[in-house]
Design a protein around this motif. Sequence first.
Motif, mmCIF file in Angstrom:
data_model
loop_
_atom_site.group_PDB
_atom_site.id
_atom_site.type_symbol
_atom_site.label_atom_id
_atom_site.label_comp_id
_atom_site.label_asym_id
_atom_site.label_seq_id
_atom_site.Cartn_x
_atom_site.Cartn_y
_atom_site.Cartn_z
ATOM 1 N N GLY A 1 4.093 3.135 2.581
ATOM 2 C CA GLY A 1 4.278 4.099 1.504
ATOM 3 C C GLY A 1 5.702 4.297 1.043
ATOM 4 O O GLY A 1 5.980 5.250 0.316
ATOM 5 N N VAL A 2 6.613 3.404 1.431
ATOM 6 C CA VAL A 2 7.995 3.484 0.933
ATOM 7 C C VAL A 2 8.010 2.996 -0.513
ATOM 8 O O VAL A 2 7.491 1.922 -0.820
ATOM 9 N N LYS A 3 8.640 3.769 -1.410
ATOM 10 C CA LYS A 3 8.659 3.406 -2.823
ATOM 11 C C LYS A 3 10.050 3.087 -3.350
ATOM 12 O O LYS A 3 10.183 2.613 -4.484
ATOM 13 N N VAL B 1 12.159 -0.084 12.012
ATOM 14 C CA VAL B 1 11.857 0.589 10.749
ATOM 15 C C VAL B 1 10.467 1.219 10.784
ATOM 16 O O VAL B 1 10.273 2.373 10.361
ATOM 17 N N THR B 2 9.497 0.478 11.297
ATOM 18 C CA THR B 2 8.142 1.026 11.391
ATOM 19 C C THR B 2 8.110 2.247 12.300
ATOM 20 O O THR B 2 7.481 3.267 11.979
ATOM 21 N N ALA B 3 8.797 2.163 13.447
ATOM 22 C CA ALA B 3 8.822 3.295 14.385
ATOM 23 C C ALA B 3 9.520 4.510 13.767
ATOM 24 O O ALA B 3 9.059 5.643 13.923
ATOM 25 N N LEU B 4 10.608 4.269 13.074
ATOM 26 C CA LEU B 4 11.338 5.365 12.431
ATOM 27 C C LEU B 4 10.482 6.070 11.379
ATOM 28 O O LEU B 4 10.401 7.304 11.350
ATOM 29 N N LEU B 5 9.853 5.297 10.525
ATOM 30 C CA LEU B 5 9.040 5.905 9.466
ATOM 31 C C LEU B 5 7.863 6.669 10.039
ATOM 32 O O LEU B 5 7.523 7.768 9.571
ATOM 33 N N ALA B 6 7.218 6.103 11.067
ATOM 34 C CA ALA B 6 6.089 6.788 11.678
ATOM 35 C C ALA B 6 6.509 8.103 12.321
ATOM 36 O O ALA B 6 5.782 9.098 12.256
ATOM 37 N N ARG B 7 7.668 8.110 12.939
ATOM 38 C CA ARG B 7 8.139 9.326 13.613
ATOM 39 C C ARG B 7 8.654 10.351 12.604
ATOM 40 O O ARG B 7 8.392 11.546 12.737
ATOM 41 N N LEU B 8 9.379 9.901 11.607
ATOM 42 C CA LEU B 8 9.973 10.830 10.645
ATOM 43 C C LEU B 8 8.926 11.502 9.774
ATOM 44 O O LEU B 8 9.035 12.696 9.468
ATOM 45 N N PHE B 9 7.905 10.754 9.355
ATOM 46 C CA PHE B 9 6.998 11.276 8.326
ATOM 47 C C PHE B 9 5.541 11.308 8.755
ATOM 48 O O PHE B 9 4.694 11.605 7.949
ATOM 49 N N PRO C 1 3.248 8.826 -1.720
ATOM 50 C CA PRO C 1 4.370 8.060 -1.188
ATOM 51 C C PRO C 1 5.118 8.854 -0.124
ATOM 52 O O PRO C 1 5.017 10.086 -0.048
ATOM 53 N N LEU C 2 5.873 8.152 0.709
ATOM 54 C CA LEU C 2 6.775 8.824 1.641
ATOM 55 C C LEU C 2 7.997 9.330 0.876
ATOM 56 O O LEU C 2 8.483 8.647 -0.037
#
Length: 237
Positions: free
Chosen positions: A102-104, A229-237, A76-77
């Motif tokens: 992968g957000v839980k 949200v998709t862009a943030l998660l891809a960049r952060l993790f 998971p993220l």
Amino acid sequence: MNLILLTPAEIQRERLACVRDPRRLRHLREVHRAQVGDRLTLGVTGGGIGYGELVRLTDDEARFALGAFDTPPPPPLPVHLVLALPRPRMLARSLEHLTALGVKQVTLLHTQRVEKSYWQSPELAAKKIHEHLVLGLEQARDTMLPDVSLAKGFRPFVEECLPALLDGRRGLLAHPGMAQSCPRGLNEPTVLLVGPEGGFIPYEVERLLAAGCEGIHLGPRILRVETAVTALLARLF
């Protein structure tokens, strides 16, 4: 559907499973074009991933002889996403995308720019939320359902819930015009807060920053919530 996701109740005996859900049966017939003898990727909700041989397929059921389920689901993220409640149609897509990524842990939050009518949407029924989460798991070949909670008051959330969420986690407030660019490649536990269409109002930004969140941005472009949200998660993790 990249994974046939079974519930524990569908495993009739240790090595036999029966699926009677019309959606999955239709997908097996029309997309997989499955035939008896085919070996398909299966997973058990909350468990491992393996395979099963299709031994029976009718209009009413599919039966699988099960192999080993010894492959763990994807990791998971390390994020708890706090998302201002989107409009119903966008909520459905967002839940599927978040689950696939992968957000839980997800909290759906009320803010000033969230229409009150959104909270009456049938999409917020537990059954509907579960359906969208399952679609995300099937897409990503995952088996671990996210936990989704509802926070219908902004002030109670900030005063009563957010301090506990930030304990041991880095708080990131994604909002246009913040001074700091979105960081990259994090591996630390994080709380990510994303506002509604139109963003958080100034009062909400002030309260979230005062609570200990760092303001971040994705650049000068204003994105739709599901894209941001998709862009943030891809960049952060």
